[in-house]
Design a protein around this motif. Structure first.
Motif, PDB file in Angstrom:
ATOM      1  N   UNK A 106       8.851  13.831 -18.068  1.00 42.45           N
ATOM      2  CA  UNK A 106       9.866  12.931 -17.808  1.00 42.45           C
ATOM      3  C   UNK A 106      10.597  12.537 -18.941  1.00 42.45           C
ATOM      4  N   UNK A 107       9.937  12.182 -19.973  1.00 41.32           N
ATOM      5  CA  UNK A 107      10.414  11.512 -21.345  1.00 41.32           C
ATOM      6  C   UNK A 107      11.116  12.780 -22.102  1.00 41.32           C
ATOM      7  N   UNK A 108      10.505  13.604 -22.098  1.00 43.75           N
ATOM      8  CA  UNK A 108      11.395  14.695 -22.977  1.00 43.75           C
ATOM      9  C   UNK A 108      12.658  15.453 -22.148  1.00 43.75           C
ATOM     10  N   UNK A 109      12.007  15.893 -21.081  1.00 47.18           N
ATOM     11  CA  UNK A 109      13.002  16.883 -20.473  1.00 47.18           C
ATOM     12  C   UNK A 109      14.011  16.413 -19.035  1.00 47.18           C
ATOM     13  N   UNK A 110      13.842  14.958 -18.992  1.00 45.29           N
ATOM     14  CA  UNK A 110      14.653  14.103 -17.863  1.00 45.29           C
ATOM     15  C   UNK A 110      14.116  14.730 -16.574  1.00 45.29           C
ATOM     16  N   UNK A 111      12.875  15.097 -16.270  1.00 42.17           N
ATOM     17  CA  UNK A 111      12.335  15.450 -15.105  1.00 42.17           C
ATOM     18  C   UNK A 111      12.156  14.294 -14.068  1.00 42.17           C
ATOM     19  N   UNK A 112      12.462  14.550 -12.802  1.00 40.26           N
ATOM     20  CA  UNK A 112      12.162  13.282 -11.840  1.00 40.26           C
ATOM     21  C   UNK A 112      10.871  12.955 -11.547  1.00 40.26           C
ATOM     22  N   UNK A 113      10.071  11.920 -11.367  1.00 36.87           N
ATOM     23  CA  UNK A 113       8.629  11.757 -11.134  1.00 36.87           C
ATOM     24  C   UNK A 113       8.422  12.413  -9.605  1.00 36.87           C
ATOM     25  N   UNK A 114       7.316  13.197  -9.579  1.00 42.36           N
ATOM     26  CA  UNK A 114       6.806  13.693  -8.629  1.00 42.36           C
ATOM     27  C   UNK A 114       5.328  13.245  -8.156  1.00 42.36           C
ATOM     28  N   UNK A 115       4.991  13.314  -6.741  1.00 46.49           N
ATOM     29  CA  UNK A 115       3.952  12.835  -6.263  1.00 46.49           C
ATOM     30  C   UNK A 115       2.717  13.651  -6.776  1.00 46.49           C
ATOM     31  N   UNK A 116       1.657  13.155  -6.955  1.00 48.95           N
ATOM     32  CA  UNK A 116       0.246  14.217  -7.074  1.00 48.95           C
ATOM     33  C   UNK A 116       0.359  14.476  -8.290  1.00 48.95           C
ATOM     34  N   UNK A 117      -0.774  15.471  -8.486  1.00 49.16           N
ATOM     35  CA  UNK A 117      -0.945  16.190  -9.936  1.00 49.16           C
ATOM     36  C   UNK A 117      -0.565  17.459  -9.982  1.00 49.16           C
ATOM     37  N   UNK A 118      -0.009  18.138  -8.818  1.00 44.39           N
ATOM     38  CA  UNK A 118       0.356  19.659  -8.942  1.00 44.39           C
ATOM     39  C   UNK A 118       1.868  19.554  -9.525  1.00 44.39           C
ATOM     40  N   UNK A 119       1.904  20.538 -10.119  1.00 44.00           N
ATOM     41  CA  UNK A 119       3.419  20.768 -11.022  1.00 44.00           C
ATOM     42  C   UNK A 119       4.210  21.707 -10.135  1.00 44.00           C
ATOM     43  N   UNK A 120       5.593  21.759 -10.103  1.00 38.90           N
ATOM     44  CA  UNK A 120       6.448  22.548  -9.675  1.00 38.90           C
ATOM     45  C   UNK A 120       6.450  23.424 -10.565  1.00 38.90           C
ATOM     46  N   UNK A 121       7.234  24.648 -10.053  1.00 39.58           N
ATOM     47  CA  UNK A 121       7.251  26.064 -10.933  1.00 39.58           C
ATOM     48  C   UNK A 121       8.117  25.592 -12.034  1.00 39.58           C
ATOM     49  N   UNK A 122       9.281  24.670 -12.239  1.00 42.54           N
ATOM     50  CA  UNK A 122       9.889  24.115 -13.193  1.00 42.54           C
ATOM     51  C   UNK A 122       9.338  23.595 -14.106  1.00 42.54           C
ATOM     52  N   UNK A 123       8.280  22.632 -13.663  1.00 35.39           N
ATOM     53  CA  UNK A 123       7.686  21.686 -14.594  1.00 35.39           C
ATOM     54  C   UNK A 123       6.598  22.762 -15.428  1.00 35.39           C
ATOM     55  N   UNK A 124       5.994  23.616 -14.647  1.00 35.42           N
ATOM     56  CA  UNK A 124       5.077  24.552 -15.242  1.00 35.42           C
ATOM     57  C   UNK A 124       5.889  25.413 -16.643  1.00 35.42           C
ATOM     58  N   UNK A 125       6.997  25.799 -16.252  1.00 31.96           N
ATOM     59  CA  UNK A 125       7.681  26.552 -17.170  1.00 31.96           C
ATOM     60  C   UNK A 125       8.245  25.869 -18.177  1.00 31.96           C
ATOM     61  N   UNK A 126       8.369  24.473 -18.032  1.00 34.62           N
ATOM     62  CA  UNK A 126       8.733  23.600 -19.228  1.00 34.62           C
ATOM     63  C   UNK A 126       7.841  23.276 -20.101  1.00 34.62           C
ATOM     64  N   UNK A 127       6.437  23.040 -19.519  1.00 35.34           N
ATOM     65  CA  UNK A 127       5.145  22.550 -20.303  1.00 35.34           C
ATOM     66  C   UNK A 127       4.901  23.888 -20.898  1.00 35.34           C
ATOM     67  N   UNK A 128       5.162  25.069 -20.389  1.00 39.56           N
ATOM     68  CA  UNK A 128       4.596  26.231 -21.074  1.00 39.56           C
ATOM     69  C   UNK A 128       5.474  26.598 -22.401  1.00 39.56           C
ATOM     70  N   UNK A 129       6.866  26.088 -22.217  1.00 35.49           N
ATOM     71  CA  UNK A 129       7.710  26.226 -23.419  1.00 35.49           C
ATOM     72  C   UNK A 129       7.523  25.277 -24.356  1.00 35.49           C
ATOM     73  N   UNK A 130       6.975  24.213 -23.802  1.00 29.92           N
ATOM     74  CA  UNK A 130       6.800  23.141 -25.095  1.00 29.92           C
ATOM     75  C   UNK A 130       5.632  23.392 -25.836  1.00 29.92           C
ATOM     76  N   UNK A 131       4.489  23.783 -24.966  1.00 30.78           N
ATOM     77  CA  UNK A 131       3.333  24.477 -25.469  1.00 30.78           C
ATOM     78  C   UNK A 131       3.506  25.649 -26.536  1.00 30.78           C
ATOM     79  N   UNK A 132       4.402  26.408 -26.283  1.00 31.45           N
ATOM     80  CA  UNK A 132       4.684  27.687 -26.949  1.00 31.45           C
ATOM     81  C   UNK A 132       5.421  27.282 -28.308  1.00 31.45           C
TER      82      UNK A 132
END
Length: 208
Positions: A93-119
């Protein structure tokens, strides 16, 4: 443990410098990717036993978000970027301007973004370590998991056999204004790789 006796009396100044330079490279790369200024705090660096990793992130049953890499090259090993699920969502949310989502599960786009940040983080830290040691090291394509810390670490051991008995921990903190988002990098070299790394760093490994 053998690796800790070898490191007795050796200050972690070099490894701290590796962390500092890696964090600087990562902040620059993320700033360019997101087209906004990204700051990272000076990382804390330490060596700890493999069995202490789960406790360091809150216990073996703690649900964590993990980006996993296999390190290939002259000093192969395993690399885990671990954070709490809430921290992962906050980071997005802070780095990529993603909208807040309910629960702990990640959308496919969120997973992709976290993977890229980790990369970006993994590439920056490994590149910094490679520069200091003159050893070739590079991460594989990242894999992302949301599970208990103990289960994730066990999976890494099953997939890649025996891990080394020690890990290099780099605390990684993103800073935006007064807010911080924390995560932790654990580099776990294969058993023979730790000797290669510390020999390259000038740490005496004989028993004298």
């Amino acid at each position: 443990m053998e690796i800790f006796s070898k490191l007795e009396g050796f200050k972690l100044d070099v490894l701290k410098e590796v962390g500092n330079i890696g964090a600087g490279h990562a902040a620059t790369a993320l700033s360019q990717l997101l087209n906004k200024p990204i700051d990272m705090a000076v990382p804390k660096v330490q060596i700890l036993p493999f069995e202490d990793i789960a406790e360091k992130v809150g216990g073996a049953e703690k649900i964590v978000l993990t980006v996993f890499f296999r390190v290939e090259g002259d000093a192969p090993g395993n690399l885990f970027y671990i954070m709490g699920p809430e921290a992962g969502k906050s980071l997005l949310q802070r780095l990529g301007a993603f909208e807040p989502t309910e629960g702990l599960e990640l959308t496919e786009m969120e997973q992709s973004a976290l993977g890229e940040i980790g990369n970006i983080l993994a590439g920056s830290y490994l590149s910094s370590l490679a520069d200091f040691t003159n050893l070739a090291m590079s991460p594989t394509v990242p894999a992302l998991a949301l599970d208990m810390a103990g289960a994730i670490l066990s999976y890494g051991m099953i997939q890649f056999g025996e891990m080394g008995d020690a890990a290099l921990l780099i605390d990684t903190t993103f800073v935006q204004g007064n807010d911080e988002v924390e995560g932790q990098f654990f580099l776990i070299p294969d058993p023979e790789s730790f000797d290669k790394i510390f020999t390259a760093l000038g740490v005496p490994l004989d028993d004298d």
